[in-house]
Design a protein around this motif. Sequence first.
Motif, short mmCIF file in Angstrom:
data_model
loop_
_atom_site.label_atom_id
_atom_site.label_comp_id
_atom_site.label_asym_id
_atom_site.label_seq_id
_atom_site.Cartn_x
_atom_site.Cartn_y
_atom_site.Cartn_z
N UNK A 24 19.32 77.42 83.53
CA UNK A 24 19.27 78.36 84.66
C UNK A 24 20.17 77.87 85.79
N UNK B 165 8.64 85.92 90.15
CA UNK B 165 8.02 84.67 90.61
C UNK B 165 8.80 83.43 90.15
N UNK B 166 9.11 83.39 88.87
CA UNK B 166 9.77 82.21 88.32
C UNK B 166 11.21 82.12 88.84
N UNK C 33 11.38 80.75 92.43
CA UNK C 33 11.27 79.30 92.58
C UNK C 33 12.55 78.59 92.14
N UNK C 34 13.09 79.01 91.01
CA UNK C 34 14.31 78.34 90.56
C UNK C 34 15.48 78.67 91.50
N UNK D 247 15.15 78.99 94.84
CA UNK D 247 15.00 78.07 95.97
C UNK D 247 15.56 76.69 95.60
N UNK D 248 15.30 76.29 94.37
CA UNK D 248 15.80 74.99 93.91
C UNK D 248 17.32 74.97 93.84
N UNK E 10 14.95 81.85 101.63
CA UNK E 10 14.11 83.04 101.64
C UNK E 10 14.07 83.61 103.06
N UNK F 41 2.73 85.82 93.38
CA UNK F 41 2.64 85.21 94.71
C UNK F 41 3.98 85.00 95.39
N UNK F 42 5.00 84.65 94.62
CA UNK F 42 6.27 84.34 95.25
C UNK F 42 7.35 85.35 94.91
#
Lengths: 374, 80
Positions: free
Chosen positions: A98, A124-125, A128-129, A131-132, A137, A333-334
């Motif tokens: 990714x 969601x997934x 998060x990836x 942000x990494x 956001x 949630x995200x």
Amino acid sequence: MTVEIIPYRPELTPELLQLQTNLWGADIGLNAAYFKWKYLESPYAGEPLIHLARSEGRIVGMRGMFTTLWEAGGGGPQLLPYADDLVVEPEFRNRGVVRRLMEANFEEGAARGFPFCLSLSAGQVTYLSSLAAGWRTVGDFQPVGNFRALPLQVERARVFLDQHVSHRAALLLGRAVKRPAFARLDRAAPASPGPGSPIVLGHETRPEAMADLVARLPWDGRIRHVRDAAYFGWRFRNPLRQYRFLFWVETGGGLRGYLVLHHRLGESSGLQRVNLVDWEGTDDQVRAGLLDAVLRWGRIPRLETWTAGVPESARAHLRDLGFERLSPQSQGRWGHHLLVRRLGHGPMTPWGFGNRDLLNMEDWDLRMLYSMAG
Amino acid sequence: MALREELIDAIEESGVELPSGFGDESSLIRSGLLDSTALLKLVLWVEGRIGSELDLAAFDLPEEWETLGKLVSFIERRRP
């Protein structure tokens, strides 16, 4: 198993479409139409900005960016890539694929001169990836929903059957009560204006009239997608969606307002969800009249929209009509956040666009229309 | 068990195969080791350890979670 990251080439399209059965849908033909519409037919489309992951000759991952056109007060129209369509086959996850796909897109985006990229549809997934991978956001879209009581009770019964009694019984109940999302609206809404009712239903977009209305309405300079005739002519041809339009027609054929609904094709179970993706009017009365008409004529079991950036008068009207904030559990949630990421150096200041702050949700005039979720 | 070892267990249980020689200064984020679902599982695990939900917009995840050592410090700063 080594994985190489390669730029998209047209001859890889069949494998890309096969891979996207994991994300877009099972129908290869529909996927092909969607790919063509999104990456090749958009009024801003250039060379597709897509990278693929390949292992032992097989395509196992994809990240795409398609071009969008944005404007902000004090800043002219700016092409920005919209990141979407991230998919990696399960056995290749947690191996850095990714990140490598994203990095390849970032590098190419920067090389093409784009100052930023954005995403309005990360799950969601992916959120998060992202942000990494250095995305920032901006905020969530503040989704709200309106659920009709009877269909909701039937849906709860279906879920109960599925979880506690019998999957087959749940399927049968789901099939028995399933109706096309726009069946009631198509029957009840007039196709031409009548005495005292200027609102009509359309199955097709009216690009010039809608763009003319947007151009006539005041704009406070918040960041928004350019909505011109070319955009309206392209946007509603998404082959994975079904659209309906309510137009508030003026004498003479112009528009005082419009409201756009969409439904995702292929939803097989659960409440038939319809999204209100764009909504404009010359004043509060027009906007309220359009929304009232949708609920009155459509009796849609589950109608959702975003409220981030929506004027308080419209929020109040949504609340009065029973729209409630969707719970984080139902949304993931995200998920459903606006994300932005710098790509390189361009005409914009580090986190600014025109005289607006890219990281401040108050500076965005957001609509679900701008998102591929909508 | 020390937090560091628990964290290594949690990372491995999230589906990540740590390379040989992996240590406190090895990259978790830029290397792509923590990818997609592993990151999601690790966020939930960290939240369990600190006893509250993380506001992911309130800190620089790629920087503060970049290495095992940094992640241990991150959790220790937030533990009740």
